[in-house]
Design a protein around this motif. Sequence first.
Motif, PDB file in Angstrom:
ATOM      1  N   GLY A  23      45.252  55.490 -80.733  1.00 56.00           N
ATOM      2  CA  GLY A  23      44.686  54.162 -80.561  1.00 56.00           C
ATOM      3  C   GLY A  23      44.567  53.697 -79.119  1.00 56.00           C
ATOM      4  O   GLY A  23      44.371  52.506 -78.879  1.00 56.00           O
ATOM      5  N   TYR A  24      44.684  54.607 -78.160  1.00 53.92           N
ATOM      6  CA  TYR A  24      44.500  54.209 -76.754  1.00 53.92           C
ATOM      7  C   TYR A  24      43.039  53.830 -76.528  1.00 53.92           C
ATOM      8  O   TYR A  24      42.127  54.366 -77.155  1.00 53.92           O
ATOM      9  N   ARG A  25      42.800  52.919 -75.616  1.00 50.87           N
ATOM     10  CA  ARG A  25      41.457  52.534 -75.188  1.00 50.87           C
ATOM     11  C   ARG A  25      41.500  52.331 -73.683  1.00 50.87           C
ATOM     12  O   ARG A  25      42.530  51.983 -73.126  1.00 50.87           O
ATOM     13  N   LEU A  26      40.374  52.547 -73.040  1.00 54.78           N
ATOM     14  CA  LEU A  26      40.255  52.277 -71.611  1.00 54.78           C
ATOM     15  C   LEU A  26      39.409  51.042 -71.422  1.00 54.78           C
ATOM     16  O   LEU A  26      38.454  50.800 -72.171  1.00 54.78           O
ATOM     17  N   LEU A  45      31.564  42.377 -65.073  1.00 57.86           N
ATOM     18  CA  LEU A  45      31.189  43.326 -66.123  1.00 57.86           C
ATOM     19  C   LEU A  45      32.426  44.025 -66.673  1.00 57.86           C
ATOM     20  O   LEU A  45      33.315  44.426 -65.926  1.00 57.86           O
ATOM     21  N   THR A  46      32.505  44.186 -67.993  1.00 55.04           N
ATOM     22  CA  THR A  46      33.626  44.900 -68.626  1.00 55.04           C
ATOM     23  C   THR A  46      33.102  45.728 -69.784  1.00 55.04           C
ATOM     24  O   THR A  46      32.077  45.408 -70.386  1.00 55.04           O
ATOM     25  N   ARG A  47      33.797  46.770 -70.073  1.00 56.02           N
ATOM     26  CA  ARG A  47      33.460  47.598 -71.236  1.00 56.02           C
ATOM     27  C   ARG A  47      34.759  48.272 -71.690  1.00 56.02           C
ATOM     28  O   ARG A  47      35.521  48.777 -70.885  1.00 56.02           O
ATOM     29  N   PHE A  71      41.056  56.651 -78.618  1.00 54.77           N
ATOM     30  CA  PHE A  71      41.352  58.076 -78.490  1.00 54.77           C
ATOM     31  C   PHE A  71      42.857  58.277 -78.558  1.00 54.77           C
ATOM     32  O   PHE A  71      43.626  57.320 -78.488  1.00 54.77           O
ATOM     33  N   SER A  72      43.283  59.533 -78.688  1.00 54.84           N
ATOM     34  CA  SER A  72      44.704  59.869 -78.800  1.00 54.84           C
ATOM     35  C   SER A  72      45.131  60.773 -77.660  1.00 54.84           C
ATOM     36  O   SER A  72      44.324  61.508 -77.100  1.00 54.84           O
ATOM     37  N   ILE A  73      46.400  60.718 -77.341  1.00 54.00           N
ATOM     38  CA  ILE A  73      47.030  61.640 -76.393  1.00 54.00           C
ATOM     39  C   ILE A  73      48.040  62.430 -77.215  1.00 54.00           C
ATOM     40  O   ILE A  73      48.896  61.844 -77.885  1.00 54.00           O
TER      41      ILE A  73
END
Length: 181
Positions: free
Chosen positions: A2-5, A12-14, A19-21
């Motif tokens: 459940g990681y997100r960047l 501006l943001t996105r 994703f997983s580690i």
Amino acid sequence: TGYRLLATSGSLTRTSAAFSITAGVATQLSFTVQPVTTTAGVGFTPAVRVAAQDNLGNTVPSFTGMVTMAIGSNPAGGTLSGTTTVAAVNGVAVFSTLAIAKAGSGYTLSATAGTLSPATSAVFDITPAAATQLAFTVQPATTTAGATITPAIQVTAREPLGNTATASVGNVTLALTAGTA
């Protein structure tokens, strides 16, 4: 999981997709729950736990190998009892029945599993239980009437497993119980 960047530039943001580690390949063992000072013959509480980890210290959940526990430093000549080899579940081996019956200070445990680097626990002590018996540790010797018995008689308070009950305090009374005169 459940990681997100989060990317930002001025206003501006996105946010990225989730994703997983994942952990790398298991290379070493590590105590995640250390043995603690306990009474002789009594199991460790909480249960001792050893994890299979990658070279960065991440637990490797896919590791299901057998982990074996033994005494590392053994200052009093104790014996490890209980189930000493268990299979890891989700990368962690749980040793819930381990005990040492010989009181002493400075014990360690050692965990091994195949080609993984072994692990040594923190130092702990095994303390004697409460006294349940007396033992003549220096018996009386034949002596001349009126003379002091030598060597000096010694009586030791012992606990059920034969360890000296070091916390036992109190007077010991000796009395003649048999003889010809």
